[in-house]
Design an enzyme around this catalytic site. Structure first.
Site, PDB file in Angstrom:
ATOM      1  N   HIS A 175       0.106  16.712 -17.010  1.00 12.42           N
ATOM      2  CA  HIS A 175      -0.383  16.128 -15.762  1.00 12.42           C
ATOM      3  C   HIS A 175      -0.818  14.672 -15.966  1.00 12.42           C
ATOM      4  CE1 HIS A 175      -1.712  17.107 -11.626  1.00 12.42           C
ATOM      5  NE2 HIS A 175      -2.517  16.092 -11.813  1.00 12.42           N
ATOM      6  N   TYR A 203       4.492   8.665   9.367  1.00  8.26           N
ATOM      7  CA  TYR A 203       5.181   7.382   9.194  1.00  8.26           C
ATOM      8  C   TYR A 203       5.610   7.209   7.741  1.00  8.26           C
ATOM      9  CZ  TYR A 203       5.885   2.332   8.962  1.00  8.26           C
ATOM     10  OH  TYR A 203       6.405   1.088   8.739  1.00  8.26           O
TER      11      TYR A 203
END
Length: 410
Positions: free
Chosen positions: A330, A366
């Site tokens: 990670h 968006y």
């Protein structure tokens, strides 16, 4: 005269059933077969009714009188004791059918469409291990905050503060589900806000810029399982989450358009994610495709059971390379984010590539439609940058600069 226990015990059966009064409407009803039943005769709203008080000798004379007196109190309040008993029985049956465990399993089943199988298994496992043994058999409507706190304290006492917080959240979700479905009136977990110990903020171990050249050289020379080496290489190139990498299937990979489409069902935020692939990432995937020919998974388990690669494979490989406590799978996300931000790439591009959830729903809609072309260039720059670090080329950081609009001063 009131009955006595000796008198009731010595009553003999007759050819027909008969009764002997005790007072206050109570009597013993003796059947021809010798069985003796306590009964209460009463009137309510002008109607004559009968209430069963028990069977002698299992129910003693004194116990029958206590039941009679309790029924009389209800009658004085205008409450039908038979109906009250029936409602209490129905309530007990409903509670038996709506224990915390049964409601929790129903809630869990209702969420499966939103969760990955691994995540669903982890959630149910935590409830089975830490909650069901203590309050699983309790009616969900009767569980109070102190009972739940005692469960969470046990988890805290073994030092698992983060798990305690997550179990608290999951229990709260179960109670809210119970409220929504009419099995409880409130969420007692809400009363525990601030009662749990806060875990120290956890940061994944991540490599810094100075560590990358040596790491990339060690990775190039890694002599372990080829699939593991390629997994680490692809993770460094794409910085997706470890679970997203391990669960990849070939149907998600579009070689023609150099794109990796991770479905919403496998994403932490439950939103589909499109990863533009650099030339280097495509080369890694083609090598994996040759290595795992005929397999539906990009990283199949080597046990041959159709599972994905173990979650510990990458971590153990990092240990083997000498990065114990210094790097995690990670951690590549933090490394890439830091360096790309320092290069001057717009944070929106980087956040979109990291698949971080945008809190503003309008802005999120968006952003999902934006930045693909820009991210494609950014990911190629990142891949070229890693190659340069690996080969030891002299790197002059080419910081990104947004091009001025036409007509604007530069």
């Amino acid at each position: 005269m009131p009955l006595t226990d000796v008198y009731v015990r010595n009553l003999k059966p007759q050819t027909k059933a008969y009764k002997k009064a005790d007072g206050g409407g109570m009597y013993v009803f003796v059947q021809p077969d010798g069985k003796k039943y306590w009964r209460l005769a009463y009137r309510l709203h002008g109607k004559q009714k009968t209430m069963a008080l028990g069977v002698y000798p299992q129910t003693t004379l004194g116990e029958a009188r206590q039941k009679r007196d309790a029924a009389k109190k209800l009658l004085d309040e205008g409450v039908d004791p038979v109906r009250d008993r029936r409602e209490a029985s129905d309530r007990r049956q409903a509670e038996a059918l709506n224990t915390f465990e049964l409601v929790a399993r129903e809630w869990h089943a209702a969420q499966l469409a939103r969760w990955t199988p691994a995540h669903a298994k982890k959630i149910l496992g935590s409830l089975e291990a830490d909650v069901f043994p203590s309050i699983g058999s309790h009616p969900v409507s009767t569980v109070e905050a102190p009972e739940l706190l005692a469960v969470l304290r046990k988890i805290e006492n073994r030092g698992a503060l983060e798990i305690a917080g997550r179990v608290h959240q999951r229990c709260s979700a179960v109670f809210r589900y119970a409220v929504a479905t009419g099995r409880a009136s409130r969420d007692p977990a809400a009363d525990l806000r601030g009662a749990l110990k806060a875990p120290a903020r956890k940061h994944y171990a991540a490599l810094g810029l100075d560590d990358l050249p040596d790491f990339l050289k060690r990775l190039r020379e890694y002599d372990g399982e080829p699939q593991t080496r390629l997994a680490l290489r692809l993770m460094a190139l794409t910085f997706v989450r470890t679970g997203e990498l391990r669960g990849a299937s070939w149907e998600e990979i579009d070689f023609d358009n150099a794109e990796w489409r991770v479905p919403a069902s496998r994403m932490k935020m439950r939103e589909a994610h499109l990863v533009p692939l650099s030339r280097q990432a495509v080369a890694v995937l083609r090598e994996l495709h040759d290595l795992n020919a005929g397999q539906p998974l990009v990283f199949p388990s080597r046990n041959g059971r159709g599972n994905v690669m173990s979650e510990n494979t990458i971590l153990y490989a990092l240990y083997r390379m000498g990065y114990h406590s210094r790097a995690t799978g990670h951690g590549f996300r933090a490394t890439a984010s830091t360096i790309l931000n320092e290069m001057g790439f717009p944070p929106d591009w980087i956040e979109r590539q990291l698949a971080h959830k945008e809190r503003n729903s309008v802005r999120a809609a968006y952003n999902r439609a934006q930045y693909l072309h820009e991210r494609r260039g950014m990911m190629q720059t990142w891949a070229d940058y890693l190659d340069a670090l690996c080969t030891g080329e002299k790197i002059v950081p080419a910081y990104f600069r947004r091009q001025p609009r036409a007509g604007a001063e530069s």
